[in-house]
Design a protein around this motif. Structure first.
Motif, PDB file in Angstrom:
ATOM      1  N   UNK A 175       5.892  -2.305  12.738  1.00  0.00           N
ATOM      2  CA  UNK A 175       4.858  -3.082  12.725  1.00  0.00           C
ATOM      3  C   UNK A 175       3.750  -2.787  11.621  1.00  0.00           C
ATOM      4  N   UNK A 176       3.218  -1.715  11.497  1.00  0.00           N
ATOM      5  CA  UNK A 176       2.238  -0.980  10.366  1.00  0.00           C
ATOM      6  C   UNK A 176       2.704  -1.537   8.942  1.00  0.00           C
ATOM      7  N   UNK A 177       4.159  -1.466   8.656  1.00  0.00           N
ATOM      8  CA  UNK A 177       4.776  -1.647   7.582  1.00  0.00           C
ATOM      9  C   UNK A 177       4.504  -3.083   7.226  1.00  0.00           C
ATOM     10  N   UNK A 178       4.656  -4.111   8.296  1.00  0.00           N
ATOM     11  CA  UNK A 178       4.416  -5.536   8.020  1.00  0.00           C
ATOM     12  C   UNK A 178       2.942  -5.782   7.760  1.00  0.00           C
ATOM     13  N   UNK A 179       2.161  -5.304   8.585  1.00  0.00           N
ATOM     14  CA  UNK A 179       0.709  -5.383   8.468  1.00  0.00           C
ATOM     15  C   UNK A 179       0.326  -5.021   6.930  1.00  0.00           C
ATOM     16  N   UNK A 180       0.648  -3.679   6.803  1.00  0.00           N
ATOM     17  CA  UNK A 180       0.214  -3.090   5.512  1.00  0.00           C
ATOM     18  C   UNK A 180       0.837  -3.811   4.309  1.00  0.00           C
ATOM     19  N   UNK A 181       2.219  -4.305   4.516  1.00  0.00           N
ATOM     20  CA  UNK A 181       2.823  -5.180   3.396  1.00  0.00           C
ATOM     21  C   UNK A 181       2.110  -6.485   3.158  1.00  0.00           C
ATOM     22  N   UNK A 182       1.786  -7.183   4.044  1.00  0.00           N
ATOM     23  CA  UNK A 182       1.046  -8.309   4.086  1.00  0.00           C
ATOM     24  C   UNK A 182      -0.520  -8.000   3.392  1.00  0.00           C
ATOM     25  N   UNK A 183      -1.065  -7.087   3.811  1.00  0.00           N
ATOM     26  CA  UNK A 183      -2.497  -6.999   3.048  1.00  0.00           C
ATOM     27  C   UNK A 183      -2.353  -6.487   1.858  1.00  0.00           C
ATOM     28  N   UNK A 184      -1.621  -5.620   1.345  1.00  0.00           N
ATOM     29  CA  UNK A 184      -1.428  -5.006   0.003  1.00  0.00           C
ATOM     30  C   UNK A 184      -0.852  -5.866  -0.931  1.00  0.00           C
ATOM     31  N   UNK A 185       0.125  -6.907  -0.318  1.00  0.00           N
ATOM     32  CA  UNK A 185       0.993  -7.783  -1.307  1.00  0.00           C
ATOM     33  C   UNK A 185       0.135  -8.844  -1.669  1.00  0.00           C
ATOM     34  N   UNK A 186      -1.013  -9.450  -0.821  1.00  0.00           N
ATOM     35  CA  UNK A 186      -1.756 -10.421  -1.091  1.00  0.00           C
ATOM     36  C   UNK A 186      -3.159 -10.075  -1.610  1.00  0.00           C
ATOM     37  N   UNK A 187      -3.398  -8.879  -1.506  1.00  0.00           N
ATOM     38  CA  UNK A 187      -4.741  -8.378  -2.012  1.00  0.00           C
ATOM     39  C   UNK A 187      -5.048  -8.749  -3.374  1.00  0.00           C
TER      40      UNK A 187
END
Length: 281
Positions: free
Chosen positions: A202-214
């Motif tokens: 779950x944390x991986x998905x949330x962080x991935x979306x935040x970092x990838x789209x930042x």
């Protein structure tokens, strides 16, 4: 009467299905339109309007975005930045959540209150002190500074997810390891952390979306080094002073979203169980 009741219930179900399908289509339509636009010419995008079916498929848009637009380099920059950001966030938030869940110490309530209060702080207000601190440390315009800036946020949601998960684990697990002579980091890394698979997903998905789209942080940290730009910042390459390459931008946007869709499809069952387990705890 019963048959009529069953018929009316079936009709009601089909009506609800049709309504939900309509709203789902409206929700996913912008993504479908972007994928469709990535195969059109710029002229066809304006002529066809909202039409999803291109007259002819133009694969050269992807080639232009990948080669001429420099998205091959931007893609690798995004991959490297996102992977290391996820690693730092997972380790840091898991440690914080573990300590807050399993240990009682003075000031614990205050720390939790401050963490929850950070939900009210707009993300944009922290960019100036982050840049000033990075500049003083000599990390501005570097990949290391970019990764630390993206991974160094509050990440309150991730910390609370780990905290909720660790709280529901039995006390006997770490106690048995401590009796055998295991230290803090041994207990955490070999016993507790491997059990957090759903929450880590779950944390991986949330962080991935935040970092990838930042966009904001990579824009500031790569302003002097264009070779370190990530995908969201690289999208600006398709917008010139007098014209915009809309078809190339659509192709670039499609390539940028594919990793997010794949990541969510692969980890979605762990995402749901991780949220449910943390909330239950």
């Amino acid at each position: 009467m019963n048959s009529q009741t069953r018929l009316s219930r079936k009709q009601l179900i089909w009506i609800l299905v049709a309504i939900f399908a309509f709203f789902c289509f409206c929700w996913i339509y912008p993504f479908l339109w972007m994928v469709s636009a990535s195969f059109k010419t710029t002229m066809e995008i304006f002529q066809k309007g909202l039409n999803l079916i291109p007259d002819r498929i133009h694969f050269e848009n992807y080639w232009r975005a990948w080669v001429k637009g420099g998205f091959s380099g931007y893609f690798m920059n995004s991959v490297i930045t996102t992977v290391f950001t996820i690693l730092i966030v997972v380790i840091r938030c898991a440690l914080a959540g573990y300590v807050l869940a399993r240990y009682n110490f003075r000031g614990k309530t205050i720390i939790l209150s401050v963490l929850i209060a950070t939900f009210l702080i707009p993300v944009g207000t922290t960019i100036i002190p982050t840049v000033e601190l990075s500049q003083k440390m000599g990390l501005l315009n570097s990949r290391t500074g970019l990764i630390l800036a993206m991974a160094g946020g509050g990440q309150v949601t991730s910390i609370l997810l780990y905290k909720g998960f660790f709280e529901q684990l039995p006390e006997s697990l770490p106690e048995a390891a401590v009796i055998d002579g295991a230290g803090f980091f041994t207990v955490f890394s070999r016993i507790m952390l491997p059990m957090t698979g759903p929450v880590t997903a779950t944390v991986t998905i949330l962080t991935f979306m935040t970092a990838w789209n930042n966009f904001m942080i990579p824009l500031v940290f790569t302003f002097g080094t264009p070779s370190l730009r990530t995908l969201p910042v690289g999208m600006m390459a398709f917008q010139g002073a007098n014209e915009t390459d809309w078809s190339g931008m659509a192709a670039a946007g499609t390539m940028s979203l594919i990793p997010i869709v794949v990541c969510f499809i692969v980890l979605q069952k762990y995402f749901v169980s991780g949220i449910a387990g943390a909330v239950k705890g």
